[in-house]
Each structure stands twice: as C-alpha cells, then as structure tokens.
Design an enzyme around this catalytic site. Structure first.
Site, PDB file in Angstrom:
ATOM      1  N   GLY A 128       0.715  -1.008  -0.107  1.00 20.80           N
ATOM      2  CA  GLY A 128       0.009  -0.001   0.123  1.00 20.80           C
ATOM      3  C   GLY A 128       0.931   1.066  -0.091  1.00 20.80           C
ATOM      4  O   GLY A 128       1.968   1.282   0.312  1.00 20.80           O
ATOM      5  N   TYR A 129       0.139   2.404  -0.086  1.00 31.03           N
ATOM      6  CA  TYR A 129       0.763   3.644   0.033  1.00 31.03           C
ATOM      7  C   TYR A 129       1.668   3.721   1.111  1.00 31.03           C
ATOM      8  O   TYR A 129       1.337   3.372   2.247  1.00 31.03           O
ATOM      9  CB  TYR A 129      -0.290   4.852  -0.216  1.00 31.03           C
ATOM     10  CG  TYR A 129      -0.920   5.010  -1.376  1.00 31.03           C
ATOM     11  CD1 TYR A 129      -0.289   5.665  -2.557  1.00 31.03           C
ATOM     12  CD2 TYR A 129      -2.034   4.797  -1.735  1.00 31.03           C
ATOM     13  CE1 TYR A 129      -0.720   5.666  -3.605  1.00 31.03           C
ATOM     14  CE2 TYR A 129      -2.967   4.984  -2.757  1.00 31.03           C
ATOM     15  CZ  TYR A 129      -2.177   5.441  -4.010  1.00 31.03           C
ATOM     16  OH  TYR A 129      -2.610   5.721  -5.236  1.00 31.03           O
ATOM     17  N   ASP A 130       2.674   4.456   0.929  1.00 26.64           N
ATOM     18  CA  ASP A 130       3.876   4.622   2.093  1.00 26.64           C
ATOM     19  C   ASP A 130       4.369   3.300   2.567  1.00 26.64           C
ATOM     20  O   ASP A 130       5.118   3.354   3.346  1.00 26.64           O
ATOM     21  CB  ASP A 130       3.146   5.342   3.313  1.00 26.64           C
ATOM     22  CG  ASP A 130       2.583   6.718   2.924  1.00 26.64           C
ATOM     23  OD1 ASP A 130       3.167   7.337   1.929  1.00 26.64           O
ATOM     24  OD2 ASP A 130       1.606   7.205   3.117  1.00 26.64           O
TER      25      ASP A 130
END
Length: 397
Positions: free
Chosen positions: A272-274
């Site tokens: 996922g993001y980050d």
C-alpha cells in the site's frame, strides 16, 4: 442470496439494507411510547445512509405518520418520489426558501421570527388557501438553535400576529442514552415553558433515539426517532450500546464484498501507499474494491479495521492503507472460490459492527452509515428476498 445479489448488481461490493430489521425497530419504538403517541421518523441524510426514498416508502407502508428531514432539498426529493405524509424540515427556516416550502408542502422550523417577517404576507398561505405552518424549536439545553425558553411566549405572539399556524413545538436532547439526568432536566424545562399551549392543542415532541430508549418524553404527542429506526445507537460507548441491544434493536445495514484479486506474497513485501505494512512471512493478501471514496474510512488502515469472512466467521485485518478505491486484507489461507467478506456486519460484533467501529474511530455510529457513497449499490431485502436495488451511481441517496 449473495451470488444473486452480485449478479444483479454487477458489482464486487454492495450495501444490503434489511427491511425486516427496520420493521422490527419501528415496532420496538412504538412499544416504548404511549399508545396515543405518534411517530415522526427522521429520514434525513438519506435515512442515515440507508437510502432516503426506498426506506421512507417502507416506513410509510408501516404506517409511520410523519417524516422529518434536514433540508428543503431532501423534502422535495421525497415529495417527487410520491411521499405524501406531513414533512417537517428540522433546519432553521430562511426566507429565501419560502417558494420551495410552499411548492412541496413542507413545514419549516423557526427559532425566531426574523425570516418569517421578511416574507411577503400573501405568500404565507398554501395553494389551498390554508395558513402557512411552522414548527417552533425550543432550546432547552442543546444550545445550537431554538428559541430560549423564556422567549417562547413572545415568539408565539409574533407568529400569531403574522397569521401563521403553529404546527408543533419541540425540543431536542443533548445527552446520550446514559445521560438520563441531563435529558430529564431538558424535558422539564421544555414542558414548563410550553405548558400554556396544551390548551391550544399544539402538539409537542422531544424524544429522539436517546429519549425513546430512556422513555423520557415518550408520552408526548410524538416521538421523533432517527438512528434507532435503522438499528444505530445514538452514542458509541459500551454501556449505551449494550442497553440499546438489550432493548432488541437490530442494525439494518451491512456492507459485503468479494475480492477482486488475491496473491501469495513473500516475506519482506511492503503493501500500500507509504509501505506501512511489511509481510513477516509468506502471506495471502486480497484486494477489496472499497475505499474512502466509497465511505470506508482511511483510519481503519493498519489493523484498526478488519473484515469478516462470511463462510468461516474469521476476522481478516486491514493491512496497508485504505486508499481512495481499495483496501487490502490479510487472509489466513488461500481463499475458497466465491468467498465473500463483510466490511460492516449488521450486528454488534467487535471490529466489524458500526457500534464497534465508531468506538475505534471516535465517531458516531450513524456517521459511518451516512458517509457511504452511491458508488456502492444499495440492495433492499425482506424475508431473504431482494425487493429493490438502487444501482451504483444511478441514484441520489
């Protein structure tokens, strides 16, 4: 029935609204009030996210006497759908809205006379020649809007001088289910300041969901429940939720999804993001096409939220961030074909119910249901059969 719904909606997720639960909740609310007490059902916010038109139509079939919305636009939408019962607008009246009130036979709320005075007198009549009707809201302790108790008599005199009919006088409690003392104090102030108008046969009402559960104000002319109709407790603390459940209320909404993709990832993969979640060993990860643009909260990321496997009952944690359109879940093993998951369950279960999620997010229970968008179809069921479908994006909630 899940396969039938997925095929009928052509979507990988949907909101299910159990009309039988709503029927049961209305029956419970009736039992908490006196026999002479009518019901004004709060159907604002698209019936707290359950779908304004189909649920209001169902409530009408159940014999609910009157309805309340928050805005003129909500009232107009229900009128266009054929809802004929009395329709109260709980938001404070503004003079610029007068034509819409008259065209749609809506009853506004007033807390002062300023906006009524600004309307041309000839407009303060309905098409049938009757008087324009208003509800007066009394501020008995909520301190948002409403006439102060000591100023009610003066406001009534001014409204009478404008030849406007007072349809009802009401107040709203600030306290939750466990705040019996505070709500009773508000009711006492309201009854005291409005007692003179009983002789004029002006109806009074005060009890919304919390008041109904406490049976405070449930002997007046109306009760005015909102969240309880949909099985949503007015506050999210555990004692309140337990009392609400003991009374027999049942949540009507669930959110169901099937994975759009899944894979076995090796240890050390960031998700996922980050990249805030890293697999610790080979892990089965599934993708659910539901994100914060649909109404599933970003704060449920990183294990705060979980979904329920509808076959096994196992909870599968959210891993990585909930993004705009997707969330990812960790599975205990490779999923079975056609396996489905509940993002929200229609119960009081830990992690997946609105009550539990609201506690984890410091949110209101009905806040969670109300923010689900029309990207998800809403499917209405009764006796385990589909009775109506609002297809994704093609409707206004």
């Amino acid at each position: 029935m899940e396969a039938e719904i997925f095929n009928a909606t052509c979507c990988s997720n949907y909101i299910r609204v159990n009309l039988d639960a709503i029927t049961k909740n209305v029956s419970i609310l009736r039992s908490l009030a006196k026999k002479h007490t009518g019901m004004i059902a709060a159907v604002k916010g698209g019936c707290h996210g359950h779908g304004g038109i189909p649920v209001t139509q169902h409530l009408s079939r159940l014999g609910v006497e009157e309805f309340a919305v928050a805005t003129v636009a909500e009232g107009r939408s229900l009128r266009k759908a054929g809802i004929q019962e009395k329709m109260h607008v709980l938001g404070n009246f503004k003079s610029r809205e007068i034509d819409k009130y008259l065209e749609n036979n809506l009853i506004p709320t007033v807390s002062w006379a300023e906006d009524l005075k600004a309307v041309d007198k000839e407009k303060l009549s309905q098409a049938n020649g009757g008087k324009f009707r208003v509800n007066i809201k009394v501020d008995s302790g909520m301190s948002r809007f409403g006439v102060q108790c000591e100023d009610l008599h003066s406001l009534v005199q001014t409204i009478d001088s404008l030849d406007v009919q007072i349809n009802s006088i009401f107040t709203h409690f600030a306290g939750g289910i466990m705040d019996r003392e505070g709500n009773q104090a508000q009711l006492d102030r309201f009854l005291d300041c409005s007692e003179d108008y009983v002789a004029r046969n002006i109806p009074r009402h005060a009890s919304a969901t919390s008041g109904c559960c406490q049976q405070i104000g449930t002997d007046l002319d109306y009760i005015r429940p909102g969240g309880a109709i949909y099985g949503l407790c007015s506050v999210n603390d555990i004692p309140s939720s337990e009392l609400f459940q003991e009374l027999g209320f049942r949540p009507a909404m669930s959110v169901v999804a099937e994975p759009t993709f899944y894979k076995l990832l090796p240890a050390g993969r960031r998700i996922g993001y980050d990249g805030l979640y890293t697999t610790k060993e080979p892990e089965w990860i599934a993708n659910i096409a539901c994100g914060w643009s649909d109404g599933y909260r970003r704060k449920l990321s990183l294990g705060v939220g979980a979904v329920k496997n509808n076959r096994t009952g196992q909870l599968c944690p959210i891993v990585g961030r909930v993004s705009m359109d997707f969330c990812t879940i960790k599975l205990p093993q490779k999923p079975h074909p056609n396996e489905t998951y509940s993002l929200i369950t229609d119960d009081f279960a830990e992690k997946t119910s609105c009550a539990s999620m609201a506690r984890n997010l410091d949110a209101a229970t009905d806040e969670l249901t109300s923010t689900f968008s029309t990207r998800l179809p809403r499917v209405y069921t009764s006796k385990n059969k589909i009775v109506d479908i609002l297809h994704a994006v093609d409707y206004c909630n």
